[in-house]
Scaffold this active site. Structure first.
Site, mmCIF file in Angstrom:
data_model
loop_
_atom_site.group_PDB
_atom_site.id
_atom_site.type_symbol
_atom_site.label_atom_id
_atom_site.label_comp_id
_atom_site.label_asym_id
_atom_site.label_seq_id
_atom_site.Cartn_x
_atom_site.Cartn_y
_atom_site.Cartn_z
ATOM 1 N N ASN A 1 42.290 -36.342 22.083
ATOM 2 C CA ASN A 1 41.337 -37.343 22.615
ATOM 3 C C ASN A 1 39.989 -37.136 22.374
ATOM 4 O OD1 ASN A 1 40.489 -35.096 24.282
ATOM 5 N ND2 ASN A 1 41.472 -36.024 26.152
ATOM 6 N N ARG B 1 31.251 -31.378 30.243
ATOM 7 C CA ARG B 1 31.572 -30.991 31.528
ATOM 8 C C ARG B 1 30.448 -31.060 32.381
ATOM 9 N NH1 ARG B 1 36.087 -32.049 30.156
ATOM 10 N NH2 ARG B 1 37.738 -30.789 30.145
ATOM 11 N N GLN C 1 36.092 -32.194 40.710
ATOM 12 C CA GLN C 1 37.054 -33.258 40.446
ATOM 13 C C GLN C 1 38.009 -33.388 41.244
ATOM 14 O OE1 GLN C 1 35.058 -34.351 36.178
ATOM 15 N NE2 GLN C 1 37.395 -34.104 36.318
ATOM 16 N N HIS D 1 36.364 -39.483 35.570
ATOM 17 C CA HIS D 1 36.583 -38.626 34.204
ATOM 18 C C HIS D 1 37.825 -39.473 33.568
ATOM 19 C CE1 HIS D 1 37.228 -34.704 32.187
ATOM 20 N NE2 HIS D 1 37.316 -35.354 31.454
HETATM 21 P P1 NDP Z 1 35.576 -28.561 19.518
HETATM 22 O O1 NDP Z 1 36.262 -27.186 19.770
HETATM 23 O O2 NDP Z 1 36.092 -29.672 18.254
HETATM 24 O O3 NDP Z 1 33.964 -28.708 19.563
HETATM 25 C C1 NDP Z 1 33.329 -27.832 20.307
HETATM 26 C C2 NDP Z 1 32.009 -27.631 19.629
HETATM 27 O O4 NDP Z 1 31.186 -26.773 20.442
HETATM 28 C C3 NDP Z 1 32.202 -26.509 18.544
HETATM 29 O O5 NDP Z 1 31.728 -27.157 17.644
HETATM 30 C C4 NDP Z 1 31.647 -25.403 19.047
HETATM 31 O O6 NDP Z 1 30.909 -24.475 18.089
HETATM 32 C C5 NDP Z 1 30.450 -25.966 19.874
HETATM 33 N N1 NDP Z 1 29.767 -25.038 20.849
HETATM 34 C C6 NDP Z 1 30.325 -23.928 21.689
HETATM 35 N N2 NDP Z 1 29.440 -23.302 22.222
HETATM 36 C C7 NDP Z 1 28.169 -23.867 21.972
HETATM 37 C C8 NDP Z 1 27.068 -23.414 22.220
HETATM 38 N N3 NDP Z 1 26.485 -22.692 23.140
HETATM 39 N N4 NDP Z 1 25.964 -24.488 21.840
HETATM 40 C C9 NDP Z 1 26.143 -25.257 21.041
HETATM 41 N N5 NDP Z 1 27.367 -25.718 20.335
HETATM 42 C C10 NDP Z 1 28.427 -24.816 21.266
HETATM 43 O O7 NDP Z 1 35.811 -29.583 20.865
HETATM 44 P P2 NDP Z 1 36.042 -31.214 20.951
HETATM 45 O O8 NDP Z 1 34.851 -31.635 20.291
HETATM 46 O O9 NDP Z 1 37.085 -31.929 20.893
HETATM 47 O O10 NDP Z 1 35.327 -31.203 22.603
HETATM 48 C C11 NDP Z 1 34.366 -30.531 23.181
HETATM 49 C C12 NDP Z 1 34.378 -30.621 24.688
HETATM 50 O O11 NDP Z 1 34.438 -31.963 25.000
HETATM 51 C C13 NDP Z 1 35.721 -29.855 25.207
HETATM 52 O O12 NDP Z 1 35.707 -28.575 25.295
HETATM 53 C C14 NDP Z 1 35.672 -30.449 26.782
HETATM 54 O O13 NDP Z 1 34.995 -29.788 27.628
HETATM 55 C C15 NDP Z 1 35.033 -32.041 26.341
HETATM 56 N N6 NDP Z 1 35.994 -32.980 26.411
HETATM 57 C C16 NDP Z 1 35.982 -34.136 27.356
HETATM 58 C C17 NDP Z 1 36.823 -34.791 27.304
HETATM 59 C C18 NDP Z 1 36.716 -36.159 28.398
HETATM 60 O O14 NDP Z 1 37.637 -36.901 28.667
HETATM 61 N N7 NDP Z 1 35.615 -36.355 28.902
HETATM 62 C C19 NDP Z 1 38.052 -35.082 26.700
HETATM 63 C C20 NDP Z 1 38.065 -34.053 25.474
HETATM 64 C C21 NDP Z 1 37.029 -33.109 25.555
HETATM 65 P P3 NDP Z 1 31.623 -23.413 17.152
HETATM 66 O O15 NDP Z 1 33.236 -23.924 17.075
HETATM 67 O O16 NDP Z 1 30.993 -24.019 15.884
HETATM 68 O O17 NDP Z 1 31.344 -22.214 17.662
#
Ligand code: NDP
Length: 386
Positions: free
Chosen positions: A147, A285, A314, A333
């Site tokens: 998603n 989140r 939630q 959400h």
């Molecule tokens: P990804 O795993 O593709 O991306 C997460 C990114 O966050 C990675 O690039 C990671 O970095 C980066 N990251 C982690 N920690 C840090 C930090 N401290 N500072 C900066 N960047 C950081 O996941 P998605 O993009 O698919 O999803 C991200 C988040 O969105 C999910 O974990 C979830 O919490 C939320 N989400 C919400 C939804 C909703 O319905 N509202 C649905 C789907 C997701 P790297 O990997 O480079 O270390």
């Protein structure tokens, strides 16, 4: 025989829909980075149907019962006497969606001796205490990418909606008014604004790509830098921390997982360094921002608007201050649970279950915790307690 305990959100207040507005879903071939779509051996649901609510059952009942497994589906998830808690001791697998999370705390994991798999039907497994899962050898998996684009679309909608003052203007129409001055006194164009994403993973990068045609200046911070070709293609400015990025932005969007590094990141101090009248959109989140600091920033005018769909806890209680704070565009959400997304994460959930039940390997990109440590996507994007 496995016992699969599945926590889903309630059906619509008027009952499970008999039909849906559209006949089906567009066919996608793969995700934007080339990752293949969920590939279970079969599906027992109609793509485009409501699958994420209790009666939708993620389309899993036929498949599981045909193999002799037990499926328990409930929305009753909070408190010691909830149906979820009552069945936890017997569960081999817990399935939960972030939209209606079954909080798998350390205490609950300790009360679930048979638990082997905590499966997130969606993305974001912070409702599971990952340190406790590591300690107890519980595998945590989610349907990576299912998603991400759904959320990216929601983020773009919310940015435009806040900056252009859409929701209050719509309210004037509902109220029978034609109050143009009231509507436009808080309305701007995004063109020329600086927008920055905290994290440029699947969602964050998709947001940047979608905002580029609006002629916004694009910024990002992430733990790993994007490839140079992408930085050049989108003319991105990289910052080595959120602290370094936010003073340069008119709009900030949060797209990082919730873990030790990101919890409470947006507190009074960080918000104070943002441009006055900036907009903050958080679909990542709720606990990444300080709830009351956001309210204060909106009341003082430090933030001109806040939107998102993630709260804590939630469901949010009726008196949660974000329901009544000024200049917000919150939804429940929902961004990752469009009917389009549900078809993908229901299929991905079945794919993960098939592998788990057959004893074959779950795709690496779906893994968050496995074998007593962060694994797969979890090893890349999350952090464990040191
Ligand atoms: P990804 O795993 O593709 O991306 C997460 C990114 O966050 C990675 O690039 C990671 O970095 C980066 N990251 C982690 N920690 C840090 C930090 N401290 N500072 C900066 N960047 C950081 O996941 P998605 O993009 O698919 O999803 C991200 C988040 O969105 C999910 O974990 C979830 O919490 C939320 N989400 C919400 C939804 C909703 O319905 N509202 C649905 C789907 C997701 P790297 O990997 O480079 O270390």
């Amino acid at each position: 025989m496995a016992t699969v305990l599945c926590v889903l959100y309630d059906d619509p207040v008027n009952g499970y829909p008999e039909q849906f507005p559209r006949a089906g879903l567009p066919a996608l071939e793969r995700y934007p980075d080339g990752q293949s779509l969920p590939s279970p051996s079969a599906i027992d649901f109609t793509p485009g149907a409501l699958l994420g609510s209790v009666s939708g059952e993620l389309g899993l009942r036929g498949f599981l019962e045909a193999q002799g497994h037990e499926l328990i589906v409930t929305s009753d998830k909070d408190g010691d006497d909830s149906e979820f808690d009552r069945h936890l001791a017997d569960a081999d697998v817990v399935i939960s969606q972030p939209f209606w999370p079954a909080y798998l705390s350390a205490e609950r994991i300790a009360k679930a001796p048979k638990l082997k798999l905590a499966l997130t039907a969606g993305i974001g497994s912070d409702h599971v205490d990952l340190d406790a899962a590591i300690e107890h050898g519980v595998t945590v998996a989610e349907v990576t990418f299912c998603n991400s684009i759904s959320v990216a679309e929601h983020v773009v909608m919310m940015i435009l909606s806040l900056v252009r003052n859409y929701l209050p203007s719509h309210q004037w129409v509902l109220d029978g008014g034609w109050n143009i001055a009231d509507c436009v006194s808080r309305s701007y164009d995004v063109e020329g604004m600086d927008v920055g994403t905290v994290a440029a993973g699947r969602i964050g990068l998709a947001v940047l790509r979608r905002l580029a045609p609006f002629d916004m200046r694009l910024h990002y911070t992430d733990r790993h830098r994007l490839p140079t070709e992408i930085e050049q293609e989108l003319n991105l400015t990289y910052h080595d921390s959120a602290q370094a990025m936010v003073p340069h932005c008119d709009v900030v969007t949060i797209n990082a997982p919730l873990h030790h590094e990101t919890r409470n990141l947006f507190d009074d101090d960080l918000l104070a360094t943002m441009r006055r009248g900036a907009y903050l959109v958080n679909t990542a989140r709720g606990l990444i921002v300080d709830r009351d600091a956001v309210v204060r920033a909106l009341q003082s005018g430090q933030l001109a608007g806040y939107a998102g769909d993630v709260w804590y806890p939630q469901p949010a209680p009726a008196d949660h201050p974000w329901r009544t704070m000024p200049h917000h565009g919150m939804t429940p959400h929902i961004s990752g649970s469009s009917l389009s997304a549900q078809a993908r994460y229901a299929a991905g959930t079945r794919e993960i279950l098939e592998h788990f039940l057959d004893g074959t390997a779950i795709r690496d990109e779906y893994l968050i915790v496995d074998g007593g440590k962060l694994a797969g996507t979890g090893a890349h994007s999350y952090s464990a307690r040191a």
